[in-house]
Design an enzyme around this catalytic site. Structure first.
Site, short mmCIF file in Angstrom:
data_model
loop_
_atom_site.label_atom_id
_atom_site.label_comp_id
_atom_site.label_asym_id
_atom_site.label_seq_id
_atom_site.Cartn_x
_atom_site.Cartn_y
_atom_site.Cartn_z
N ARG A 62 47.15 -14.42 -38.48
CA ARG A 62 48.19 -14.60 -37.52
C ARG A 62 49.24 -15.25 -37.57
NH1 ARG A 62 43.55 -15.36 -35.44
NH2 ARG A 62 42.84 -13.77 -33.52
N ILE A 63 49.06 -16.61 -38.46
CA ILE A 63 49.99 -17.34 -39.05
C ILE A 63 50.19 -16.95 -39.44
CG2 ILE A 63 50.32 -20.01 -39.28
CD1 ILE A 63 47.85 -20.26 -37.87
N ALA A 118 46.90 -25.27 -43.61
CA ALA A 118 45.78 -24.42 -43.26
C ALA A 118 44.74 -25.29 -43.30
CB ALA A 118 45.39 -23.34 -43.62
N ARG A 119 43.80 -25.65 -44.27
CA ARG A 119 42.85 -26.83 -44.27
C ARG A 119 43.03 -27.29 -46.26
NH1 ARG A 119 42.45 -26.06 -39.85
NH2 ARG A 119 40.78 -25.92 -38.55
N HIS A 136 48.79 -33.73 -39.60
CA HIS A 136 47.31 -32.83 -39.27
C HIS A 136 48.11 -32.25 -37.71
CE1 HIS A 136 43.43 -29.82 -39.47
NE2 HIS A 136 44.67 -29.11 -38.09
N GLU A 161 40.54 -35.70 -44.27
CA GLU A 161 41.23 -36.44 -43.42
C GLU A 161 41.10 -37.40 -42.41
OE1 GLU A 161 42.57 -33.14 -40.61
OE2 GLU A 161 43.72 -32.10 -42.20
N GLY A 177 49.54 -29.22 -36.55
CA GLY A 177 50.07 -28.17 -36.69
C GLY A 177 49.79 -27.37 -35.79
#
Ligand code: DGY
Length: 314
Positions: A157-158, A233-234, A281, A263, A283
């Site tokens: 999706r992203i 993303a990660r 972070h 993080e 997003g």
């Protein structure tokens, strides 16, 4: 029934849930540290639902102190913080918050990409530091975005929302994905080919056993010397130490990151690397997206506690 919410959330949804269930909200805006979480859970062993931030590791140890748990609603689309096997073994339903943060995350991906390509944050720091003396033809030169090649790793999706925005910039879009996304305007190529030919590489795949460390030192070495790596993303998708070294050595044009391996700790070598834009972070951090995430998570809990199947069951 008792519901544990691991941090205050924006919007009216947690109060809505509190009219129907006994809701306990952990007061720290960033959620509990691990020992606090385990102690809080142990003090509320009868909780039937947990609304978890992505920083909350839902594993055997936590599940063990919550024997009455029926549902975990993850306040994120990514569920890498949740041990899905352990939840399944205990018949704990897991749900997440897809769709509602797609545009917010794609927008931020573009903010990072443009900021890094055109040295926006560097330029702002330069000005605020009082170092700007005059218009200068060689000051802070960046790389062009319009007409460049964008490589998207993971066209879900992203990734697709990022690709749609790329069309406005007249970009050629490549993608690497285990599946053919059937997108006629984006060309599927092997990951190595994407890395070697893109001007911008943006990561949009989930973090799992297959993708952890996906961009290791070897793959990072394939990137073109002017290329910019974007990660919303990660963090663990990328070998951060290798990335920092590539940046320091000038083997990479830049990196624009919103996520990190550990993080909120950022390796010093990354903090001091040239041509980096680093965000905390953010997003999905538009008010609309974060409220909608709260709505989905709360709906998932309300549905599961009523005996139904949440729409966003993972
Ligand atoms: C997610 O949903 O996975 C995001 O990282 C939260 O912003």
């Amino acid at each position: 029934m008792k519901v544990l919410v691991t941090a205050p959330l924006p919007g009216p949804w947690v109060p809505w849930l509190a009219e129907r269930h006994e809701v306990l909200v952990f007061p720290n805006p960033a959620g509990p540290a691990r020992p606090e979480l385990l102690a809080w859970a142990a003090a509320n062993r009868d909780a039937a639902a947990l609304l978890a931030l992505l920083t909350v590791r839902v594993d055997e140890a936590l599940l063990g102190v919550l024997p009455s748990l029926r549902v975990v609603a993850n306040y994120a689309v990514g569920v890498d913080n949740v041990d899905l096997t352990a939840c399944a073994a205990r018949a704990v339903v897991v749900c997440n918050t897809p769709e509602v943060l797609t545009d917010a995350t794609a927008d931020l991906t573009w903010a990072l990409l443009l900021a890094c390509a055109r040295r926006v944050t560097e330029g702002e720091r330069f000005l605020r530091d009082g170092r700007w003396e005059a218009f200068c033809p060689t000051l802070l030169l960046g790389v062009p975005v319009a007409g460049a090649t964008l490589g998207i790793v993971g066209l879900g999706r992203i990734g697709r929302a990022v690709a749609r925005r790329a069309r406005g910039f007249g970009m050629r879009v490549l993608y690497a994905s285990p599946r053919d996304a059937g997108d006629p305007e984006a060309r599927r190529v092997p990951l190595e080919e994407l890395l070697a030919s893109a001007d911008f590489v943006s990561l949009h795949c989930p973090l799992n056993d297959r993708t952890r460390g996906l961009l290791d030192a070897q793959r990072l070495a394939l990137l073109r010397p002017h290329a910019v790596l974007v990660n919303t993303a990660r963090g663990p998708l990328v070998d951060e130490a290798a990335l920092a070294e590539a940046l320091h050595a000038g083997r990479l044009g830049g990196a624009a990151l919103d996520v990190y391996t550990d993080e909120p700790r950022i390796p010093q070598r990354l903090l001091t690397a040239p041509n980096t834009v680093l965000l905390p972070h953010l997003g999905s951090a538009s008010r609309a997206a974060r409220e909608a995430m709260a709505r989905l998570a709360v709906e998932g809990i309300a549905t599961a506690l009523a005996g139904g199947a949440p729409a966003n069951r993972v």
